[in-house]
Scaffold this motif. Structure first.
Motif, PDB file in Angstrom:
ATOM      1  N   GLU A  58       0.785  -1.194  -0.040  1.00 24.83           N
ATOM      2  CA  GLU A  58       0.042  -0.104  -0.018  1.00 24.83           C
ATOM      3  C   GLU A  58       0.806   1.173  -0.149  1.00 24.83           C
ATOM      4  O   GLU A  58       0.624   2.260  -0.843  1.00 24.83           O
ATOM      5  N   ALA A  59       1.807   1.315   1.017  1.00 27.46           N
ATOM      6  CA  ALA A  59       2.886   2.683   0.943  1.00 27.46           C
ATOM      7  C   ALA A  59       3.479   2.544  -0.567  1.00 27.46           C
ATOM      8  O   ALA A  59       3.410   3.733  -0.766  1.00 27.46           O
ATOM      9  N   GLY A  60       3.956   1.681  -0.964  1.00 23.35           N
ATOM     10  CA  GLY A  60       4.688   1.995  -2.305  1.00 23.35           C
ATOM     11  C   GLY A  60       3.815   2.106  -3.422  1.00 23.35           C
ATOM     12  O   GLY A  60       4.112   2.882  -4.145  1.00 23.35           O
ATOM     13  N   LEU A  61       2.541   1.637  -3.373  1.00 26.20           N
ATOM     14  CA  LEU A  61       1.549   2.001  -4.471  1.00 26.20           C
ATOM     15  C   LEU A  61       1.202   3.493  -4.298  1.00 26.20           C
ATOM     16  O   LEU A  61       1.082   4.453  -5.201  1.00 26.20           O
ATOM     17  N   LYS A  62       0.992   4.121  -3.025  1.00 22.19           N
ATOM     18  CA  LYS A  62       0.795   5.563  -2.591  1.00 22.19           C
ATOM     19  C   LYS A  62       1.910   6.420  -3.248  1.00 22.19           C
ATOM     20  O   LYS A  62       1.462   7.326  -3.986  1.00 22.19           O
ATOM     21  N   LYS A  63       2.997   5.881  -2.961  1.00 20.19           N
ATOM     22  CA  LYS A  63       4.241   6.765  -3.526  1.00 20.19           C
ATOM     23  C   LYS A  63       4.303   6.801  -4.807  1.00 20.19           C
ATOM     24  O   LYS A  63       4.604   8.059  -5.511  1.00 20.19           O
ATOM     25  N   GLU A  64       3.939   5.740  -5.546  1.00 24.00           N
ATOM     26  CA  GLU A  64       4.082   5.764  -6.822  1.00 24.00           C
ATOM     27  C   GLU A  64       3.014   6.528  -7.658  1.00 24.00           C
ATOM     28  O   GLU A  64       3.249   7.124  -8.392  1.00 24.00           O
ATOM     29  N   LEU A  65       1.839   6.539  -6.954  1.00 21.40           N
ATOM     30  CA  LEU A  65       0.509   7.481  -7.647  1.00 21.40           C
ATOM     31  C   LEU A  65       1.081   9.029  -7.245  1.00 21.40           C
ATOM     32  O   LEU A  65       1.017   9.765  -8.174  1.00 21.40           O
ATOM     33  N   ALA A  78      -2.068  -1.264 -12.521  1.00 20.34           N
ATOM     34  CA  ALA A  78      -1.926  -2.620 -13.334  1.00 20.34           C
ATOM     35  C   ALA A  78      -0.509  -2.998 -13.087  1.00 20.34           C
ATOM     36  O   ALA A  78      -0.191  -4.134 -12.843  1.00 20.34           O
ATOM     37  N   GLU A  79       0.400  -2.032 -13.499  1.00 16.56           N
ATOM     38  CA  GLU A  79       1.762  -2.179 -13.442  1.00 16.56           C
ATOM     39  C   GLU A  79       2.166  -2.815 -12.106  1.00 16.56           C
ATOM     40  O   GLU A  79       3.163  -3.900 -12.070  1.00 16.56           O
ATOM     41  N   LYS A  80       1.821  -2.261 -10.969  1.00 19.55           N
ATOM     42  CA  LYS A  80       2.272  -2.701  -9.458  1.00 19.55           C
ATOM     43  C   LYS A  80       1.498  -4.320  -9.468  1.00 19.55           C
ATOM     44  O   LYS A  80       2.375  -5.058  -8.800  1.00 19.55           O
ATOM     45  N   ILE A  81       0.531  -4.706  -9.820  1.00 21.38           N
ATOM     46  CA  ILE A  81      -0.127  -5.839  -9.994  1.00 21.38           C
ATOM     47  C   ILE A  81       0.696  -6.824 -10.498  1.00 21.38           C
ATOM     48  O   ILE A  81       0.900  -7.841 -10.079  1.00 21.38           O
TER      49      ILE A  81
END
Length: 108
Positions: A58-65, A78-81
């Motif tokens: 979750e933290a990595g995804l938020k940072k990426e966004l 989708a890339e993270k998934i």
């Protein structure tokens, strides 16, 4: 089974998306991104559940966004998934090759 097909099949099961045979990875990735965008707009709770089941950081995804505010969220997610599923596939392969089946050894 090649990695791309294995990945696609796992994602079909996890997301409920039915992709036809012969679809190129770029094509099913775009459809996955469209599906994610639809979940963002219509059923965010289901998206959160999917990300939890897929064990997306979750933290990595938020940072990426946050680092890519102008980019389409569905594509980034989708890339993270896909990245996470590839890690799982590689982990299973490593476990299988490092722990060969030995029927003579006691199993505890």
């Amino acid at each position: 089974m090649n990695e791309s097909r294995e990945l696609k099949n796992e994602l079909m099961v996890l997301t409920g998306i039915q992709w036809p045979e012969g679809l190129k990875e770029t094509q099913w990735m775009e459809q996955l991104a469209d599906h994610i965008d639809a979940l963002i707009n219509t059923d965010f709770h289901q998206l959160v559940q999917l990300l939890y089941r897929l064990d997306i950081d979750e933290a990595g995804l938020k940072k990426e966004l946050q680092q890519h505010p102008g980019e389409r969220a569905g594509v980034l997610i989708a890339e993270k998934i896909v990245e996470r599923q590839r890690q799982k596939i590689e982990s299973r392969k490593a476990f299988r090759t490092s722990h060969p089946k030995d029927d003579t050894e006691e199993k505890w």
